[in-house]
Structure formats: structure tokens, C-alpha cells
Design an enzyme around this catalytic site. Structure first.
Site, mmCIF file in Angstrom:
data_model
loop_
_atom_site.group_PDB
_atom_site.id
_atom_site.type_symbol
_atom_site.label_atom_id
_atom_site.label_comp_id
_atom_site.label_asym_id
_atom_site.label_seq_id
_atom_site.Cartn_x
_atom_site.Cartn_y
_atom_site.Cartn_z
ATOM 1 C CD GLU A 54 21.108 70.142 28.084
ATOM 2 O OE1 GLU A 54 21.865 69.851 27.155
ATOM 3 O OE2 GLU A 54 21.210 69.618 29.225
ATOM 4 C CG ASP A 208 53.897 60.148 54.584
ATOM 5 O OD1 ASP A 208 54.880 60.118 55.355
ATOM 6 O OD2 ASP A 208 53.893 60.737 53.497
#
Length: 350
Positions: A54, A208
Site C-alpha cells: 500500500e 548424497d
């Protein structure tokens, strides 16, 4: 063509999306100011701690058009705030500008707002319309609403699997099977950038050795999280490089083991773990969590019904025959499908 409130609210949503990845823990919000069918100002919330949509919309109005505010409508995708935070209340700004009509997409269910902004503007004599494209406005800020309505982050599950339903071969070391493509990996990094935190289990971290960053995308990397009950993960893993914050959930804190920028959080592993993790993330004002693996961690979220959406990448040209079985979403059908570089992406919602 008749221009409707919905038309301008669509523009608010378009603007709001420009803040994706930079507004959390605040919501993405867009605002448009219209007078006599002409947009005289617009803006969006760019970054947490900076002016709200706003404010940016009002500031964008030219000097010549400032007198028009007194007969304009301001469209806002989320209820203007009514409390002092890092910025002043936006409803007070609207009142001081003399804007006579406000159209709001969705109510702000943050307990500090939750209709108070609407009440204050109506008390000042402003016409306030609420609920224009409400579903779309709420969907845009699903993480924000999850925190304030469910007291937990919005949880997204993500994994890639072969055509016959495996996420990897059984292995003690070595490289993981390449199921994703380079293009779909970029999409994954974009997904990471849209979340506040990312979680993996100990097995995934060890085998991983993921960085859990967004090196193939731009934006803010998520907070890295790993479950390591006994604190046995090696300190030289990529996620402990200190480049970005990391949290280790453990039952036995080992002070200083993982180096700088790594926090250890003790949990009670004799009780359900996931509610404790989500509670901790809530205390950090984490609005969205991406769970990347492994299969056991992903399935535990599914079994506990502590997930909101899932992204499953299927490589239909790859069959492994055996290996680590992919998680299963029993009773759920995809709400969307898309092809990315030959792989099929399935989207689920709980």
C-alpha cells in the site's frame, strides 16, 4: 469491456508475485490505486522489513494525480495491517490519504490484524469490500496462512523416482542414480528458493552429501535442516560449510562439532519427532518447509498427515528393477501434470 473489481485484483496478484522468495515471514501483497478507470498507482511488498504494498502504491502516484486519491479505489490482495511492526499501519495511511473505497482480496488471519484493519477503515467512513478473488489470494500466501492458522509451516514433499517406483539403488556409497535432468534440477532449485527451510535425513546427507543451496537459481537459500539422532555425521559435509545457516536435530548435542553457522537442536527421539521439528520451525517464524528425503523421512510426513503438497518427478524412460522404494501417497491422485525435459512432474495436494 467492463472493467471489474476482479480485473484489478488480478493485477494485484500479478504484482504480489514479484516479491516471491523475499518477503517471508511476511506475505506477498500487491496494491493498485484506480480513479475513473485509470490506474494511477501500484506497488508490491518487495522485501520483509521494507514498506508494504500500500505504501509503495501510494508513493508511486504522481504529483499531478495526488488530488485524485480522494475519489479513488485502492485494491489490495491482503487486508491492510493495523498494527505497528517494522512499518506503520497501512490502514492509517489509507485513511490519511482520504481514499474512499478499499477492495480486499483476503482477510489477514494474523492475530495482530484479523479484521482490525477493516474495522478501523470502516469506522473512518471508508467503503470496504472483502473477498474479491479470495481463493486465489489465499493460495498465493498459503505458507503465511498455514503459520497463522495451523501453527506450522506449509510442508512440501519432493522426490524423483524411476518408472517402476524406485528413488535410488541400494548402496553404501558412490553416486546416486541420475533420475532428474539438468533442466528439472533447475526447477528444483527454483522450488528451494521459494521455501524458507529444507530438510533431509541422516542417510541422505551421508550418501548424497548435498549442498541444499540454490546455485542454479537466484534468490535466498533456505535454512538447511538435517536429522542426526546420534550426531555421527562427518563435519566435512557440504551442508556444514558455514556458507549458510544449518540446523542439526539430534538427541545428544556435541558442542562445536559441526563448526560455524551450525546450530544443534536437541529433540526427544522417544516421542513423535515431526511435531517437535515443526514446532521449532514455528518458533523461528519459518513459513514453508521443503522435505527432500530420504524415503523414510518423506514417508513419515505422509503417514503423520503433516504435509500439504507434493512434487513427484517421474523418469518414465528409466527402470531400476530394485532399490529404495519411493514414498507412496495412498488415496491421492495428481491434481496436475507437466513435462519438464522429458520427465513427468506430478503435483499432489492434501
Amino acid at each position: 469491456m467492463k472493467v471489474t473489481d476482479e480485473f484489478y485484483m488480478q493485477r494485484c496478484l500479478q504484482l504480489a508475485r514479484c516479491g516471491a522468495g523475499s518477503t517471508s515471514p511476511n506475505p506477498m501483497v500487491g496494491a493498485v490505486i484506480v480513479c475513473d478507470g485509470r490506474i494511477i498507482g501500484e506497488g508490491y511488498h518487495i522485501r520483509a522489513g521494507e514498506p508494504h504494498a500500500e505504501v509503495n502504491a501510494v508513493n508511486s502516484v504522481s504529483f499531478e494525480d495526488r488530488p485524485l486519491l480522494g475519489r479513488s479505489t485502492i485494491y489490495v490482495s491482503l487486508e491492510p495491517c493495523s498494527h505497528y511492526g517494522k512499518t506503520p499501519p497501512c490502514c492509517d495511511l489509507i485513511i490519511s490519504c482520504g481514499i474512499p473505497r478499499v477492495v480486499i482480496g483476503a482477510l489477514d488471519t494474523n492475530r495482530n490484524v484479523n479484521g482490525a484493519g477493516i474495522e478501523r477503515m470502516r469506522a473512518a467512513g471508508i467503503e470496504v469490500v472483502v473477498g474479491v478473488l479470495e481463493e486465489e489470494c489465499r493460495r498465493l500466501n498459503k505458507a503465511f496462512f498455514s503459520v497463522h492458522e495451523n501453527s506450522r509451516p506449509w510442508v512440501t514433499l519432493k522426490w524423483a523416482q524411476s518408472a517402476d517406483g524406485f528413488i535410488d539403488l541400494l548402496r553404501d556409497s558412490g553416486s546416486a542414480v541420475k533420475i532428474s535432468t539438468p533442466v528439472s534440477q533447475v526447477a528444483v532449485h527454483k522450488l528451494r528458493a521459494q521455501h524458507d527451510a529444507i530438510l533431509v535425513g541422516r542417510h541422505t546427507a551421508l550418501l548424497d552429501n548435498p549442498s541444499l543451496d540454490i546455485r542454479h537459481w537466484s534468490g535466498r537459500s533456505p535454512l538447511r535442516l538435517v536429522i542426526d539422532k546420534n550426531g555421527t555425521l562427518p563435519a566435512d559435509l557440504k551442508m556444514f560449510d558455514g556458507v549458510q545457516p544449518t540446523v542439526v536435530y539430534t538427541a545428544c548435542e556435541k558442542e562445536g562439532k559441526f563448526g560455524k553457522n551450525v546450530e544443534q537442536v536437541e529433540l526427544d527421539f522417544n516421542n513423535p519427532l515431526l511435531p517437535q521439528i515443526l514446532s521449532h520451525l514455528g518458533s523461528l517464524k519459518i513459513g514453508s518447509l521443503l522435505v527432500e528425503g530420504g524415503a523414510t523421512v518423506l514417508q513419515s510426513f505422509i503417514n503423520a498427515s503433516l504435509w500439504d503438497e507434493a512434487r513427484v518427478e517421474v523418469n518414465n524412460s528409466l527402470e531400476l528393477g530394485s532399490g529404495i522404494v519411493a514414498p507412496t501417497l495412498v488415496g491421492f491422485s495428481p491434481i496436475g501434470r507437466e513435462m519438464v525435459a522429458g520427465n513427468e512432474i506430478l503435483h499432489f495436494c492434501r
